[in-house]
Design an enzyme around this catalytic site. Structure first.
Site, PDB file in Angstrom:
ATOM      1  N   GLN A 128      33.894  43.531   3.630  1.00  0.00           N
ATOM      2  CA  GLN A 128      34.831  42.720   2.544  1.00  0.00           C
ATOM      3  C   GLN A 128      35.133  41.304   2.841  1.00  0.00           C
ATOM      4  OE1 GLN A 128      35.585  43.681  -0.596  1.00  0.00           O
ATOM      5  NE2 GLN A 128      36.917  41.761  -0.644  1.00  0.00           N
ATOM      6  N   CYS A 129      34.309  40.408   2.464  1.00  0.00           N
ATOM      7  CA  CYS A 129      34.584  39.135   2.847  1.00  0.00           C
ATOM      8  C   CYS A 129      35.604  38.125   2.063  1.00  0.00           C
ATOM      9  CB  CYS A 129      33.451  38.322   3.058  1.00  0.00           C
ATOM     10  SG  CYS A 129      32.226  38.983   4.200  1.00  0.00           S
ATOM     11  N   GLN A 130      35.963  38.369   0.705  1.00  0.00           N
ATOM     12  CA  GLN A 130      36.706  37.595  -0.162  1.00  0.00           C
ATOM     13  C   GLN A 130      38.193  38.109   0.555  1.00  0.00           C
ATOM     14  OE1 GLN A 130      36.766  38.420  -4.195  1.00  0.00           O
ATOM     15  NE2 GLN A 130      37.643  36.230  -4.628  1.00  0.00           N
ATOM     16  N   GLY A 261      39.207  48.096  -5.781  1.00  0.00           N
ATOM     17  CA  GLY A 261      38.268  48.989  -7.171  1.00  0.00           C
ATOM     18  C   GLY A 261      37.106  48.621  -7.107  1.00  0.00           C
ATOM     19  N   GLU A 264      32.525  41.966  -6.565  1.00  0.00           N
ATOM     20  CA  GLU A 264      31.324  41.477  -7.185  1.00  0.00           C
ATOM     21  C   GLU A 264      30.349  41.056  -6.127  1.00  0.00           C
ATOM     22  OE1 GLU A 264      34.618  40.305  -7.152  1.00  0.00           O
ATOM     23  OE2 GLU A 264      34.533  38.164  -7.115  1.00  0.00           O
ATOM     24  N   HIS A 288      33.920  44.657 -15.265  1.00  0.00           N
ATOM     25  CA  HIS A 288      34.750  43.674 -14.629  1.00  0.00           C
ATOM     26  C   HIS A 288      33.819  42.930 -13.502  1.00  0.00           C
ATOM     27  CE1 HIS A 288      38.340  41.363 -12.942  1.00  0.00           C
ATOM     28  NE2 HIS A 288      37.740  41.487 -11.838  1.00  0.00           N
ATOM     29  N   GLU A 289      33.263  43.532 -12.561  1.00  0.00           N
ATOM     30  CA  GLU A 289      32.557  43.211 -11.587  1.00  0.00           C
ATOM     31  C   GLU A 289      31.333  42.412 -12.065  1.00  0.00           C
ATOM     32  OE1 GLU A 289      34.121  42.830  -9.230  1.00  0.00           O
ATOM     33  OE2 GLU A 289      35.618  44.697  -9.434  1.00  0.00           O
ATOM     34  N   HIS A 292      31.922  39.027 -13.446  1.00  0.00           N
ATOM     35  CA  HIS A 292      31.790  38.049 -12.318  1.00  0.00           C
ATOM     36  C   HIS A 292      30.672  37.293 -12.068  1.00  0.00           C
ATOM     37  CE1 HIS A 292      35.810  38.061 -10.712  1.00  0.00           C
ATOM     38  NE2 HIS A 292      35.631  39.081 -10.453  1.00  0.00           N
ATOM     39  N   ASP A 368      45.220  36.889   1.366  1.00  0.00           N
ATOM     40  CA  ASP A 368      45.567  38.311   0.997  1.00  0.00           C
ATOM     41  C   ASP A 368      47.157  38.489   0.647  1.00  0.00           C
ATOM     42  OD1 ASP A 368      42.960  39.131   1.485  1.00  0.00           O
ATOM     43  OD2 ASP A 368      43.180  39.189   3.520  1.00  0.00           O
ATOM     44  N   TYR A 376      44.754  36.980 -12.575  1.00  0.00           N
ATOM     45  CA  TYR A 376      44.076  38.008 -13.460  1.00  0.00           C
ATOM     46  C   TYR A 376      44.926  37.932 -14.709  1.00  0.00           C
ATOM     47  CZ  TYR A 376      41.940  40.388  -9.095  1.00  0.00           C
ATOM     48  OH  TYR A 376      41.163  40.812  -8.183  1.00  0.00           O
ATOM     49  N   ARG A 545      42.441  52.753  -1.368  1.00  0.00           N
ATOM     50  CA  ARG A 545      42.527  51.393  -2.463  1.00  0.00           C
ATOM     51  C   ARG A 545      43.829  51.011  -2.560  1.00  0.00           C
ATOM     52  NH1 ARG A 545      40.591  51.798  -8.635  1.00  0.00           N
ATOM     53  NH2 ARG A 545      40.923  49.900  -9.194  1.00  0.00           N
ATOM     54  N   MET A 546      44.106  49.774  -2.292  1.00  0.00           N
ATOM     55  CA  MET A 546      45.301  49.246  -1.984  1.00  0.00           C
ATOM     56  C   MET A 546      46.115  49.416  -3.482  1.00  0.00           C
ATOM     57  SD  MET A 546      44.892  45.958   0.380  1.00  0.00           S
ATOM     58  CE  MET A 546      43.525  45.120  -0.422  1.00  0.00           C
ATOM     59  N   LYS A 547      45.398  49.238  -4.366  1.00  0.00           N
ATOM     60  CA  LYS A 547      45.993  49.384  -5.921  1.00  0.00           C
ATOM     61  C   LYS A 547      46.786  50.665  -5.938  1.00  0.00           C
ATOM     62  CE  LYS A 547      45.110  49.037 -10.849  1.00  0.00           C
ATOM     63  NZ  LYS A 547      44.115  49.657 -11.684  1.00  0.00           N
TER      64      LYS A 547
HETATM   65  N1  BES Z   1      37.068  40.046  -6.614  1.00  0.00           N
HETATM   66  C1  BES Z   1      37.872  40.849  -6.553  1.00  0.00           C
HETATM   67  C2  BES Z   1      38.409  41.685  -5.517  1.00  0.00           C
HETATM   68  C3  BES Z   1      39.121  40.940  -4.352  1.00  0.00           C
HETATM   69  C4  BES Z   1      39.731  39.941  -5.032  1.00  0.00           C
HETATM   70  C5  BES Z   1      38.793  41.089  -3.035  1.00  0.00           C
HETATM   71  C6  BES Z   1      40.419  38.984  -3.849  1.00  0.00           C
HETATM   72  C7  BES Z   1      39.393  40.414  -2.105  1.00  0.00           C
HETATM   73  C8  BES Z   1      40.093  39.153  -2.574  1.00  0.00           C
HETATM   74  C9  BES Z   1      37.491  41.869  -7.766  1.00  0.00           C
HETATM   75  O1  BES Z   1      36.442  41.465  -8.709  1.00  0.00           O
HETATM   76  C10 BES Z   1      38.426  42.650  -8.415  1.00  0.00           C
HETATM   77  O2  BES Z   1      39.069  42.050  -9.040  1.00  0.00           O
HETATM   78  N2  BES Z   1      38.551  43.891  -8.296  1.00  0.00           N
HETATM   79  C11 BES Z   1      39.792  44.677  -9.056  1.00  0.00           C
HETATM   80  C12 BES Z   1      39.257  45.611 -10.398  1.00  0.00           C
HETATM   81  C13 BES Z   1      39.342  44.711 -11.720  1.00  0.00           C
HETATM   82  C14 BES Z   1      38.915  45.804 -12.760  1.00  0.00           C
HETATM   83  C15 BES Z   1      40.681  44.240 -11.690  1.00  0.00           C
HETATM   84  C16 BES Z   1      40.269  45.723  -8.307  1.00  0.00           C
HETATM   85  O3  BES Z   1      39.699  46.086  -6.706  1.00  0.00           O
HETATM   86  O4  BES Z   1      41.140  46.491  -8.565  1.00  0.00           O
HETATM   87 ZN    ZN Z   2      37.554  40.385 -10.240  1.00  0.00          ZN
END
Ligand code: BES
Ligand code: ZN
Length: 597
Positions: A128-130, A261, A264, A288-289, A292, A368, A376, A545-547
């Site tokens: 997971q590089c981003q 979640g 991309e 969403h992905e 991107h 991070d 978003y 999943r952090m969310k």
């Molecule tokens: N690019 C992001 C995930 C991300 C952002 C990873 C910043 C690391 C640093 C990805 O497109 C994303 O936004 N994922 C969301 C889902 C989305 C439907 C809002 C997620 O992971 O919840």
């Molecule tokens: Zn995104």
């Protein structure tokens, strides 16, 4: 200029590599990637070249063509940046190769034990590089403006498969017995944060001529069913933005430890298995992905300070795709769920208002730590305001022109504004874009997305304390997203009898939809409702999943019994969490009060 990115040693006065060749050996027992990274220059290069690294052991560097050694120094560890690798390139360097090894602690990689996979028999690796973790996989100019094409050969244990954010170029027996080599090629220039690799026991199913889904054997058929509608989404997205430019759109469903979640990664979106609700109710993450592929992967934020350009446009696009497929009502519900996330982030950053700007200033701030729903949801609302001001048809033309103008480049907010001003003189001033971009919180002209149905559901939830309850028919008629809006508007702490009523009438603890399940478990945790502690434990031990981890651990902080549960579960789960997940959970546990609140 010189350095252009607060999170990278990339220097635009130095030679810029435009192609990588990666040779990687995946060592599961050692939890390392051993390898060679070759950086190739479009013109003969010379002089100092600064690369980003984190936790890398650098063995040697040489001129790719001749093998002549290249002198280098590895700088001291800097808190956010990692260590600078400074190479001294002799005249006429076309390519430089670096032999190196990653560390087991590389923040861009997670190594899973077999027990953390569905199959339970083989280990698993994913990257997971981003935003700035590519540097822990390979030494590189780890800034989104330094775009690169790449090819790679990855050697893995026999029986496992490798996928990357690139086109597959075949596989064959590897150099050592019991190994297999997978080859890849990404011909288009991508930002370094889109480098991606996963290795595990994987199978795939075709979904359309240009799309397939990969997953562990035990999951792959469920995944194929859940995401069967992907081609329809691609067609809708093409209608918005123009032709899909990356040939294939494949997806990988990861083990549940994946901290996001979705991600991309081009040609290979990474997805959490928590999307497999069994009723296709969470496929908006795929929309969403996929979106991107245009907003993010074709037109990319120059640095994390312009992250809203990636995510704001993508959320807006995701909801356009949703509207085209499921209609206005479903779209309004999605905006309402987004509003809830936005409100939570604004609350979380109450004392750090500088993180609620769209155009952020992140010198000395780890991207991070700046991550939230603000780029978003505030970002998507700015896009919606711009669209409303010029009308849908004109905005559609604008988007197409924007994609055309900036495709395969990485841009700043200021470049976006200059382009917008050129196309629609005066528009930015009219919508007070400066306030949106450079001011904290939400501007007064923020659009509100409402519908009769949403208002009814919200009112019903808010009247809970007055005894209002939904009837069984009503609940039956709600979509999963509508039910989520209902739960989000309920009081946070309830009496045990009310919890029991909710769970019984709405069947919450047994839900396969993790959005609903976790929202419920947060209410139950905050209510000290012991009958679901077992389910909370299961979720926290399984899912990274952090969310979900952040709000669940936060909700467990309100009572002595739930705090004890949280600490005990974390002690057991921590080793299996992604480093990022571990960090945010530790932060939540650190906020726990000593007394009940
Ligand atoms: N690019 C992001 C995930 C991300 C952002 C990873 C910043 C690391 C640093 C990805 O497109 C994303 O936004 N994922 C969301 C889902 C989305 C439907 C809002 C997620 O992971 O919840
Ligand atoms: Zn995104």
């Amino acid at each position: 200029m010189a350095r252009t990115d607060p999170h990278s040693h990339f220097d635009d006065l130095q030679p810029r590599a435009t192609r990588w060749h990666l040779r990687l050996l995946v060592d599961f027992p050692g939890r390392t990637l051993g390898g060679e990274a070759t950086l190739i220059f479009p013109r003969p290069a010379a002089g100092v070249l600064d690369l980003d690294t984190r936790d890398l052991a650098i063995h040697r560097a040489w001129i790719s063509a001749t093998g002549a050694a290249v002198p280098f120094e590895l700088g001291p560890e800097e808190p956010i940046l990692g260590r600078r690798l400074r190479l001294h390139l002799p005249a006429d360097t076309h390519g430089v190769t670096i032999a190196y090894e990653t560390a087991p602690s590389a923040p861009g990689l997670q190594w899973l034990e077999p027990a953390q996979t569905e199959g339970g028999r083989h280990p698993f690796l994913f990257s997971q590089c981003q935003a700035i973790h590519a540097r822990s996989l390979a030494p590189c100019q780890d800034s989104a403006v330094a775009r690169v094409a790449y090819d790679a050969e990855v050697t893995v244990p026999e029986g496992l498969a490798a996928v990357m954010s690139a086109g597959p170029m075949g596989d064959e027996p590897g150099p050592m017995p019991g190994t297999r080599v997978f080859r890849f090629r990404m011909p288009q220039p991508i930002p370094s944060y889109l480098l991606a690799l996963a290795v595990g026991e994987l199978e795939s199913r075709d979904l359309s001529p240009r799309s397939r889904v990969w997953a562990e054997p035990a999951t792959v058929d469920r995944a194929a069913w859940e995401f069967a509608g992907v081609e329809e989404m691609i067609l809708k997205a093409e209608g918005l933005f123009g032709p899909y430019d990356w040939e294939r759109y494949d997806m990988l469903v990861l083990p549940p430890a994946f901290p996001y979640g979705g991600m991309e990664n081009p040609r290979m979106t990474f997805l959490t298995p928590t999307l497999l609700a069994g009723d296709r109710s969470l496929v908006d993450v795929v929309a969403h992905e996929l979106a991107h592929s245009w907003t993010g992967n074709l037109v990319t934020n120059a640095t994390a300070e312009h992250f809203w350009l990636n995510e704001g446009f993508t959320v807006w696009a995701e909801r356009r795709i949703l509207r085209a497929i499921h209609g206005d009502e479903a779209c309004a519900v999605a905006w309402a769920i987004g509003q809830n996330a936005l409100d939570e982030s604004l609350e979380r950053f109450r004392d750090e208002p500088q993180l609620t700007l769209l155009r952020t200033h992140l010198d000395g701030v780890d991207p991070d730590d700046a991550f939230s729903s603000i780029p978003y949801e505030k970002g998507a609302r700015l896009v919606a305001v711009l669209e409303q001001a010029v009308g849908e048809p004109a905005f559609q033309d604008f988007l197409r022109a924007y994609m055309q103008r900036f495709r395969f480049t990485s841009i700043t907010t200021e470049q976006f504004c200059a382009f917008t001003e050129e196309r629609f003189p005066g528009l930015l001033r009219r919508v007070d874009a400066d306030r949106w971009l450079n001011g904290p919180g939400m501007p007064a002209n923020a659009p509100v997305f409402r519908s009769g149905q949403l208002d009814r559901i919200t009112a019903l939830a808010r009247a809970w304390d007055q005894g209002a309850r939904p009837g069984a028919d009503q609940v039956e008629a709600w979509s999963p997203s509508e039910l989520l809006v209902y739960l989000q508007n309920l009081p946070r702490a309830m009496a045990a009898g009310d919890c029991a009523w909710l769970d019984r009438e709405l069947g919450l603890t047994a839900r396969g939809n993790y959005e609903l399940l976790v929202e419920w478990l947060c209410i139950a945790a905050a209510s000290d409702y012991a009958p679901v502690f077992g389910r909370i434990r299961e979720v926290l031990l399984r899912v990274g999943r952090m969310k979900y981890l952040r709000p669940l651990y936060a909700a467990l902080g309100r009572h002595a019994a739930t705090r004890e549960l949280a600490r005990e579960v974390f002690a057991q789960a921590a080793a299996g969490y992604h480093p990022l997940s571990r960090r945010i959970v530790q932060a939540e546990l650190g906020k726990y009060p000593d007394q009940d609140v």
